[in-house]
Design a protein around this motif. Sequence first.
Motif, PDB file in Angstrom:
ATOM      1  N   LYS A 200     -18.186 -60.215  67.213  1.00  0.00           N
ATOM      2  CA  LYS A 200     -19.094 -61.302  67.551  1.00  0.00           C
ATOM      3  C   LYS A 200     -20.485 -60.975  67.014  1.00  0.00           C
ATOM      4  O   LYS A 200     -21.117 -60.019  67.459  1.00  0.00           O
ATOM      5  CB  LYS A 200     -19.168 -61.509  69.069  1.00  0.00           C
ATOM      6  CG  LYS A 200     -17.823 -61.823  69.722  1.00  0.00           C
ATOM      7  CD  LYS A 200     -17.257 -63.146  69.237  1.00  0.00           C
ATOM      8  CE  LYS A 200     -15.936 -63.464  69.942  1.00  0.00           C
ATOM      9  NZ  LYS A 200     -15.321 -64.710  69.429  1.00  0.00           N
ATOM     10  N   PRO A 201     -20.993 -61.745  66.039  1.00  0.00           N
ATOM     11  CA  PRO A 201     -22.306 -61.451  65.458  1.00  0.00           C
ATOM     12  C   PRO A 201     -23.440 -61.759  66.430  1.00  0.00           C
ATOM     13  O   PRO A 201     -23.285 -62.568  67.347  1.00  0.00           O
ATOM     14  CB  PRO A 201     -22.356 -62.381  64.246  1.00  0.00           C
ATOM     15  CG  PRO A 201     -21.473 -63.524  64.623  1.00  0.00           C
ATOM     16  CD  PRO A 201     -20.359 -62.927  65.443  1.00  0.00           C
ATOM     17  N   THR A 202     -24.565 -61.113  66.194  1.00  0.00           N
ATOM     18  CA  THR A 202     -25.736 -61.282  67.061  1.00  0.00           C
ATOM     19  C   THR A 202     -26.855 -62.047  66.378  1.00  0.00           C
ATOM     20  O   THR A 202     -27.499 -62.901  66.987  1.00  0.00           O
ATOM     21  CB  THR A 202     -26.273 -59.891  67.489  1.00  0.00           C
ATOM     22  OG1 THR A 202     -25.216 -59.147  68.101  1.00  0.00           O
ATOM     23  CG2 THR A 202     -27.432 -60.033  68.473  1.00  0.00           C
ATOM     24  N   THR A 260     -26.392 -53.194  63.616  1.00  0.00           N
ATOM     25  CA  THR A 260     -25.938 -54.540  63.965  1.00  0.00           C
ATOM     26  C   THR A 260     -26.253 -55.532  62.858  1.00  0.00           C
ATOM     27  O   THR A 260     -25.438 -56.396  62.514  1.00  0.00           O
ATOM     28  CB  THR A 260     -26.594 -55.005  65.278  1.00  0.00           C
ATOM     29  OG1 THR A 260     -26.243 -54.094  66.324  1.00  0.00           O
ATOM     30  CG2 THR A 260     -26.126 -56.406  65.657  1.00  0.00           C
ATOM     31  N   VAL A 261     -27.440 -55.401  62.267  1.00  0.00           N
ATOM     32  CA  VAL A 261     -27.838 -56.280  61.158  1.00  0.00           C
ATOM     33  C   VAL A 261     -26.862 -56.144  59.994  1.00  0.00           C
ATOM     34  O   VAL A 261     -26.424 -57.146  59.407  1.00  0.00           O
ATOM     35  CB  VAL A 261     -29.273 -55.951  60.700  1.00  0.00           C
ATOM     36  CG1 VAL A 261     -29.573 -56.605  59.347  1.00  0.00           C
ATOM     37  CG2 VAL A 261     -30.284 -56.428  61.731  1.00  0.00           C
ATOM     38  N   TYR A 267     -20.297 -59.877  58.317  1.00  0.00           N
ATOM     39  CA  TYR A 267     -19.519 -60.915  59.011  1.00  0.00           C
ATOM     40  C   TYR A 267     -19.778 -62.297  58.390  1.00  0.00           C
ATOM     41  O   TYR A 267     -18.834 -63.037  58.094  1.00  0.00           O
ATOM     42  CB  TYR A 267     -19.902 -60.940  60.481  1.00  0.00           C
ATOM     43  CG  TYR A 267     -19.230 -62.056  61.269  1.00  0.00           C
ATOM     44  CD1 TYR A 267     -17.966 -61.892  61.808  1.00  0.00           C
ATOM     45  CD2 TYR A 267     -19.867 -63.292  61.433  1.00  0.00           C
ATOM     46  CE1 TYR A 267     -17.339 -62.916  62.512  1.00  0.00           C
ATOM     47  CE2 TYR A 267     -19.250 -64.324  62.136  1.00  0.00           C
ATOM     48  CZ  TYR A 267     -17.992 -64.125  62.676  1.00  0.00           C
ATOM     49  OH  TYR A 267     -17.387 -65.138  63.350  1.00  0.00           O
ATOM     50  N   TYR A 268     -21.052 -62.621  58.191  1.00  0.00           N
ATOM     51  CA  TYR A 268     -21.384 -63.954  57.690  1.00  0.00           C
ATOM     52  C   TYR A 268     -21.095 -64.120  56.201  1.00  0.00           C
ATOM     53  O   TYR A 268     -20.748 -65.219  55.749  1.00  0.00           O
ATOM     54  CB  TYR A 268     -22.863 -64.262  57.952  1.00  0.00           C
ATOM     55  CG  TYR A 268     -23.154 -64.609  59.391  1.00  0.00           C
ATOM     56  CD1 TYR A 268     -22.650 -65.768  59.967  1.00  0.00           C
ATOM     57  CD2 TYR A 268     -23.920 -63.749  60.193  1.00  0.00           C
ATOM     58  CE1 TYR A 268     -22.894 -66.066  61.303  1.00  0.00           C
ATOM     59  CE2 TYR A 268     -24.180 -64.053  61.517  1.00  0.00           C
ATOM     60  CZ  TYR A 268     -23.666 -65.220  62.077  1.00  0.00           C
ATOM     61  OH  TYR A 268     -23.902 -65.518  63.384  1.00  0.00           O
ATOM     62  N   THR A 269     -21.239 -63.071  55.416  1.00  0.00           N
ATOM     63  CA  THR A 269     -21.044 -63.207  53.968  1.00  0.00           C
ATOM     64  C   THR A 269     -19.599 -63.040  53.544  1.00  0.00           C
ATOM     65  O   THR A 269     -19.254 -63.354  52.401  1.00  0.00           O
ATOM     66  CB  THR A 269     -21.898 -62.177  53.190  1.00  0.00           C
ATOM     67  OG1 THR A 269     -21.573 -60.849  53.641  1.00  0.00           O
ATOM     68  CG2 THR A 269     -23.375 -62.436  53.409  1.00  0.00           C
TER      69      THR A 269
END
Length: 271
Positions: A200-202, A260-261, A267-269
């Motif tokens: 789960k991304p932050t 986390t970054v 995750y998004y890319t």
Amino acid sequence: MKTLQVNTTQNVNINFEMANVGQRLLAFVIDNVIKLAYIMLIIRLFNFSLIEDATGNDYWSIKAIDVLLFLPVTFYSLYSDILMNGQTLGKKILKIRVINIEGFKPSITDYIIRWFLRIVDFNLFILIYVYVASMGLTNESFALIYMIFLIGKLIGFFMIVLTKKNQRVGDIAAQTVVVSLKDEASFSKTILENIKEDYKPTYAKVIKLSDNDARIIKDTYTRARNQKDYSTLIKLRKKIEEVTGISKSEKQSDIDFIATVLKDFNYYTQD
């Protein structure tokens, strides 16, 4: 054993072990078993005679339903690579992955090029086979056409064996290679992160970063963390906040924030 050398922004050379032809062939076999299992399931679940009756035996309607049912097989490699960060189920089992020759994660366009050029690597002679077969075959010519079919399947195999970087035509065009994930130490030096499927991304704003930004962040972060250079970590965290507009929570350390970054960026890319 063939290797791929990648030079990081810190002028550190990373050597990746290339996936050998045996690993790729076995992954290919596993993926085709999965696709065959899907086809068999579709055949068992659907009564095609009922479909023909429902469409009034309309040729184009029947073909349209056929296409819809078998789309998952047709695009299996493409959507698997995109959704699983350069892996199909076969590649995941064999612990190999597609990456860009510069060490970056391939773009969606790269994956599309690899997938489309499978027509050359594996399916060119199959198209010839289908065309000739549609014209009608005698028993004498069937063996010859079947041999052509098998040769077509072997083009990709021989390209992997004979090319310097174990690349098939699709890899050469997309500037990608398939590497082994067994060397986690080398792999961890790239921008690529191994994240769980339920991750789960932050921070959604990490998409403001480029691949090169992520590589610089990871190189600097890894070196500063290993040397316990907290001053550099603070500067790096502030720079990330400045560029992305993200604010670190009070409960997070600078190390946890940057980690986390990097995971969020992957995750998004990768989607």
